[in-house]
Design an enzyme around this catalytic site. Structure first.
Site, PDB file in Angstrom:
ATOM      1  N   ASP A  94       0.819  -1.178  -0.067  1.00 16.67           N
ATOM      2  CA  ASP A  94      -0.008  -0.084   0.064  1.00 16.67           C
ATOM      3  C   ASP A  94       0.873   1.162   0.037  1.00 16.67           C
ATOM      4  O   ASP A  94       1.978   1.201   0.561  1.00 16.67           O
ATOM      5  CB  ASP A  94      -0.986  -0.170   1.141  1.00 16.67           C
ATOM      6  CG  ASP A  94      -1.838  -1.127   1.340  1.00 16.67           C
ATOM      7  OD1 ASP A  94      -2.149  -1.658   0.159  1.00 16.67           O
ATOM      8  OD2 ASP A  94      -2.175  -1.635   2.613  1.00 16.67           O
TER       9      ASP A  94
HETATM   10  N1  URA Z   1      -1.173  -5.947   3.853  1.00 14.68           N
HETATM   11  C1  URA Z   1      -1.567  -4.754   4.013  1.00 14.68           C
HETATM   12  O1  URA Z   1      -2.607  -4.565   4.674  1.00 14.68           O
HETATM   13  N2  URA Z   1      -0.991  -3.723   3.179  1.00 14.68           N
HETATM   14  C2  URA Z   1       0.281  -3.902   2.439  1.00 14.68           C
HETATM   15  O2  URA Z   1       0.764  -3.048   1.875  1.00 14.68           O
HETATM   16  C3  URA Z   1       0.756  -5.238   2.503  1.00 14.68           C
HETATM   17  C4  URA Z   1       0.043  -6.281   3.192  1.00 14.68           C
END
Ligand code: URA
Length: 229
Positions: A94
């Site tokens: 993310d």
């Molecule tokens: N899980 C998440 O919630 N975000 C990420 O970036 C990777 C795994």
């Protein structure tokens, strides 16, 4: 052909349909298999040479999106990679997550690592908005059900509001969703390992090429065990 970096898969199909590709002197047909290391493949009369495979790991900082295409002037992980050939991120983090991202032009390995049956184990260092209760920790150990599928969570360590865990999952926002299910908000998320690869002391925003030994180890990352690991 697409793997050799000629064009997109669709554009390559068009080249074949237009009769501009030959294999060992004969016009290629759609769906035909050929091996650029053994067969003589010509595209518009030019020999197809397989693109050299490249593998990088990057320490993604917060604020960068994991996409190959520009997104409304946002910073992308591609801004942080200097590669002589085009490489692609394997999986995603993310925008507000940090840590290890693998980038490669090796489509076979990328597919293997992200295939639901093989999904390489990933390790995350998670910081929560408050201390995790003993009950929540127990629920985490039992596995968390998300959209009809249980996520097995391997807890490496847990101290106060920080947890180091491993999962074999690639679903979007999966770590945040696991903790939301338990009533917590993830305030910081750092991916510290993918299979045998570790973030180590790679500085934030920096990348490095993998050694051939690391690539070998990555290839050996086998299917996940049937239940928990
Ligand atoms: N899980 C998440 O919630 N975000 C990420 O970036 C990777 C795994």
């Amino acid at each position: 052909m697409a793997q050799a970096g000629i064009a997109s898969r669709r554009a390559c199909e068009k080249l074949i349909e237009e009769g501009r590709v030959t294999v060992n002197g004969k016009k290629a047909t759609l769906g035909q298999s050929a091996d650029a290391t053994k067969d003589r493949i010509l595209v518009n009369g030019n020999p197809l040479t397989p693109e050299e495979k490249k593998y990088f790991i990057l320490h993604k900082p917060r604020g960068y999106v994991t996409t190959v295409t520009e997104k409304h002037g946002m910073n992308t992980v591609m801004d942080l990679i200097k590669s002589p050939v085009r490489v692609y991120p394997v999986g995603r983090l993310d925008i507000d997550s940090e840590g290890l991202i693998l980038l490669t032009n090796d489509g076979d390995l990328a597919n293997k690592l992200t295939h639901p049956r093989y999904h390489a184990p990933k390790e995350y260092h998670v910081t929560l908005d408050r201390q995790l209760s003993a009950t929540a920790l127990d629920r985490l150990r039992e596995g968390i059900r998300i959209e009809g599928r249980t996520v097995n969570v391997d807890i490496q360590s847990a101290h106060g509001n920080t947890i180091l865990l491993r999962i074999h999952e690639g679903r979007k926002h999966i770590v945040k969703r696991i903790f939301l299910q338990l009533g917590y908000t993830v305030t910081r998320l750092i991916r510290t390992a993918i299979g045998p690869l570790r973030l180590g002391n790679l500085a934030k925003g920096k990348s490095r090429e993998l050694s051939s030994k690391e690539v070998e180890e990555l290839r050996k990352t086998g299917p996940r065990p049937p239940k928990a690991f």
